[in-house]
Design a protein around this motif. Structure first.
Motif, short mmCIF file in Angstrom:
data_model
loop_
_atom_site.label_atom_id
_atom_site.label_comp_id
_atom_site.label_asym_id
_atom_site.label_seq_id
_atom_site.Cartn_x
_atom_site.Cartn_y
_atom_site.Cartn_z
N LYS A 171 0.83 -1.22 0.00
CA LYS A 171 0.00 0.00 0.00
C LYS A 171 0.86 1.25 0.00
N LYS A 172 1.92 1.21 0.79
CA LYS A 172 2.80 2.40 0.85
C LYS A 172 3.51 2.64 -0.48
N LEU A 173 3.89 1.54 -1.14
CA LEU A 173 4.48 1.68 -2.47
C LEU A 173 3.49 2.33 -3.43
N LEU A 174 2.26 1.83 -3.42
CA LEU A 174 1.24 2.38 -4.31
C LEU A 174 0.94 3.84 -3.98
N ASN A 175 1.08 4.18 -2.73
CA ASN A 175 0.76 5.53 -2.28
C ASN A 175 1.73 6.58 -2.82
N ILE A 176 2.99 6.17 -3.01
CA ILE A 176 4.01 7.17 -3.39
C ILE A 176 4.48 7.07 -4.84
N LEU A 177 4.13 5.98 -5.52
CA LEU A 177 4.62 5.80 -6.89
C LEU A 177 3.76 6.60 -7.87
N ASP A 178 4.22 7.78 -8.22
CA ASP A 178 3.53 8.59 -9.22
C ASP A 178 4.45 8.90 -10.41
N ILE A 214 5.84 -6.85 -7.28
CA ILE A 214 6.06 -7.37 -8.64
C ILE A 214 5.28 -8.67 -8.84
N HIS A 215 5.29 -9.53 -7.81
CA HIS A 215 4.56 -10.80 -7.88
C HIS A 215 3.07 -10.57 -8.09
N LEU A 216 2.52 -9.53 -7.46
CA LEU A 216 1.09 -9.21 -7.61
C LEU A 216 0.81 -8.43 -8.89
N GLN A 217 1.87 -8.09 -9.64
CA GLN A 217 1.76 -7.37 -10.91
C GLN A 217 1.15 -5.98 -10.74
N VAL A 218 1.49 -5.34 -9.62
CA VAL A 218 1.03 -3.96 -9.42
C VAL A 218 2.14 -2.96 -9.72
N ILE A 219 3.40 -3.41 -9.74
CA ILE A 219 4.49 -2.58 -10.24
C ILE A 219 5.35 -3.41 -11.18
N GLU A 220 6.16 -2.73 -11.99
CA GLU A 220 7.00 -3.43 -12.97
C GLU A 220 8.30 -2.68 -13.16
N MET A 221 9.28 -3.36 -13.74
CA MET A 221 10.57 -2.74 -14.04
C MET A 221 10.45 -1.92 -15.32
N THR A 222 11.20 -0.82 -15.37
CA THR A 222 11.25 -0.04 -16.60
C THR A 222 12.16 -0.70 -17.62
N THR A 258 20.69 1.52 -13.84
CA THR A 258 19.70 2.59 -14.06
C THR A 258 18.27 2.05 -13.98
N GLN A 259 18.12 0.84 -13.43
CA GLN A 259 16.79 0.23 -13.32
C GLN A 259 15.87 1.07 -12.44
N LYS A 260 14.62 1.23 -12.87
CA LYS A 260 13.62 1.93 -12.08
C LYS A 260 12.31 1.13 -12.08
N TYR A 261 11.35 1.58 -11.29
CA TYR A 261 10.10 0.84 -11.12
C TYR A 261 8.91 1.79 -11.25
N ARG A 262 7.80 1.28 -11.81
CA ARG A 262 6.62 2.10 -12.03
C ARG A 262 5.37 1.25 -11.82
N LEU A 263 4.23 1.92 -11.73
CA LEU A 263 2.96 1.23 -11.56
C LEU A 263 2.53 0.57 -12.87
N THR A 264 1.93 -0.61 -12.75
CA THR A 264 1.29 -1.25 -13.90
C THR A 264 -0.14 -0.72 -13.99
N PRO A 265 -0.87 -0.99 -15.08
CA PRO A 265 -2.29 -0.59 -15.14
C PRO A 265 -3.08 -1.13 -13.95
N LYS A 266 -2.80 -2.37 -13.57
CA LYS A 266 -3.49 -2.94 -12.41
C LYS A 266 -3.13 -2.16 -11.14
N GLY A 267 -1.86 -1.78 -11.04
CA GLY A 267 -1.42 -1.01 -9.88
C GLY A 267 -2.07 0.36 -9.81
N LYS A 268 -2.26 0.99 -10.98
CA LYS A 268 -2.89 2.32 -11.00
C LYS A 268 -4.35 2.24 -10.56
#
Length: 507
Positions: free
Chosen positions: A435-442, A471-479, A488-498
């Motif tokens: 939840k905290k990850l989802l809260n701050i990933l914009d 990542i296992h729940l497919q709510v965020i993904e690698m760029t 330089t790897q980063k992470y972002r929300l997936t459509p499901k995560g959004k």
């Protein structure tokens, strides 16, 4: 700690009174009774065994052989040896600690007893006594010396004591290099990463003449719990205000003192409400926990840095719906009261050699202001003042913000809401960390950037409990999914995560 077993040996007829009185004295004495368990042959029930076999079996079980020698030699076996001498020889063969006390009463000794005494004097220093009072005094002094030599009791702090089982091979080079990097950046530590383990430990007074102190193992050992099994932190999270089973979340953390602090802090922070502000003043939205992180960190660090490491107890952290409690096996300095902790006071670390590297790594300060700062920060954030309690353990209570609604009806509604949230989390497998990850990933963030926003230190704990699960729940993904280890790897929300992020914000 198990008490040391003492086998009291003598000619039974000559010292029957002294043997019984000495055993009773050792059990009744406030100090000796805590560490020693005396044995005399008269305590055994009748058994279908030869007496000499029973004697030697009990000598084998003992930690200390205590012999009282006088004029009589005692009955002899077919080889002309008395039970007392047999027992002494058996204790010597098994390398037991041997203490011999010689009666100084006037009178001619048995010739064999004289020869036995001469044999004893050739390998041991023996003490003389003339009365039962004298015997008690010399035995007391000898046993206290045993306690010091075995380092069961000590004149200095536990962390300064040399560990006879440790070598440089038990120290982790990577933990030393990590410490140098942190200490150089935080406090200007003079060594570089190329320095040897021996150079660093010697500089920090953690070793001397190839001998390793306990503090070095707590700080840098590959497996600290191999030496100190109870150097761990037990963390539990309860939905209510009391300890009740089943426990919703329970963890036992192991590692060195730095890892214990980081893991425990991350555990508590992962269970607290986290609020994200607006971007009016900076590009990065500010965030805060319901209990300021500084208060939690100070309480956890104190419990680990100042605990009594000779205790069999562990540090315990319990998070309830209205408070956090930390139970620390330790005591305040002699003469101190808990009220003194809320005023300006000197710094008196219980483990001074442990405290210095923790200061250099910026985990603690050395001004004695830590507990006072906890009180000030709580007041500033309109929280109830932390409570400090000294009982069998030292207890710190830190209070969460009070929730509105005190009527039974509202309380029941709140409980039902909590139950529904728990059921939903189980269905969706969405933890507080996710939840905290989802809260701050914009936007797209690196691991370091995410940990910085959430004020987390333990990278391994973050990857395991936050990143991998999300990542296992497919709510965020690698760029860069084709290059998972890219710098330089980063992470972002997936459509499901959004979608999930929006649903959580609506709630």
């Amino acid at each position: 700690m198990a008490r040391l077993r003492i086998f009291i040996s003598s000619v039974q007829k000559e010292f029957a009174k002294e043997r019984k009185a000495l055993a009773e004295y050792l059990l009744a004495d406030p100090l000796l009774g805590r560490f020693f368990d005396p044995f005399i042959f008269e305590q055994l029930p009748a058994v279908d065994q030869r007496a000499d076999q029973v004697y030697l079996h009990e000598v084998s079980r003992c930690d200390i052989y205590l012999g009282i020698l006088g004029k009589e030699y005692g009955s002899e076996d077919k080889e002309g040896i008395s039970p007392t001498e047999r027992e002494f020889d058996h204790a010597s063969k098994l390398f037991k600690t041997r203490l011999i006390f010689l009666s100084g009463n006037e009178g001619e000794r048995n010739i064999k007893q004289e020869a036995f005494i001469q044999k004893v004097q050739g390998v041991l220093v023996r003490k003389s006594f003339s009365s039962l009072t004298d015997l008690k005094a010399v035995v007391y002094a000898s046993l206290v010396r045993v306690l010091f030599e075995k380092e069961i009791i000590r004149s200095g702090p536990f962390d300064t004591t040399f560990n006879e089982h440790a070598t440089l091979g038990d120290i982790d080079p990577e933990k030393i290099r990590w410490f140098i990097r942190i200490a150089r950046s935080k406090r200007g530590f003079p060594f570089r990463e190329e320095a040897t383990i021996k150079e660093v430990l010697t500089h920090l007074n953690l070793m001397e003449d190839e001998r390793i102190r306990n503090a070095a193992l707590l700080l840098f050992a590959k497996q600290p719990q191999r030496f100190f099994i109870n150097s761990e932190v037990r963390c539990a999270h309860y939905h209510g205000t009391e300890v009740q089973k089943p426990i919703p979340s329970y963890k036992v953390f192991k590692g060195n003192v730095f890892e214990l602090v980081d893991q425990s802090l991350d555990f508590v922070l992962s269970k607290l409400d986290y609020t994200v502000g607006t971007r009016e003043k900076s590009a990065q939205a500010p965030g805060s926990y319901e209990i300021p992180k500084e208060i939690i960190a100070e309480a956890i660090v104190n419990s680990i840095a100042h605990r009594d490491y000779t205790s069999n107890a562990s540090v315990q952290i319990m998070l309830f719906s209205d408070r956090m409690e930390i139970w620390n096996p330790g005591e305040l300095p002699l003469g101190w009261t808990t009220e003194k902790l809320k005023k300006l006071h000197t710094s008196v670390p219980a483990n001074p050699l442990l405290a210095e590297p923790m200061y250099l790594a910026a985990y603690i300060e050395r001004m004695g202001t830590g507990t006072l700062d906890m009180v000030k920060i709580a007041r500033k954030n309109k929280l109830a003042e932390p409570e400090f309690i000294q009982e069998d353990a030292f207890i710190v209570k830190v209070f969460r913000p009070k929730k509105e609604g005190n009527t039974p009806q509202i309380k029941e509604q709140v409980k039902e809401q909590v139950r529904e949230q728990v059921r939903e989390q189980v269905r969706e497998q969405v933890t507080e960390q996710i939840k905290k990850l989802l809260n701050i990933l914009d936007a797209d963030y690196s691991v370091a950037e995410i940990m910085n926003i959430l004020h987390l230190k333990g990278r391994r704990n973050f990857i395991q409990n936050y990143l991998n699960k999300a990542i296992h729940l497919q709510v965020i993904e690698m760029t860069q999914p084709d290059s998972p280890n890219s710098p330089t790897q980063k992470y972002r929300l997936t459509p499901k995560g959004k979608k999930l992020q929006q649903a959580l914000k609506k709630k």
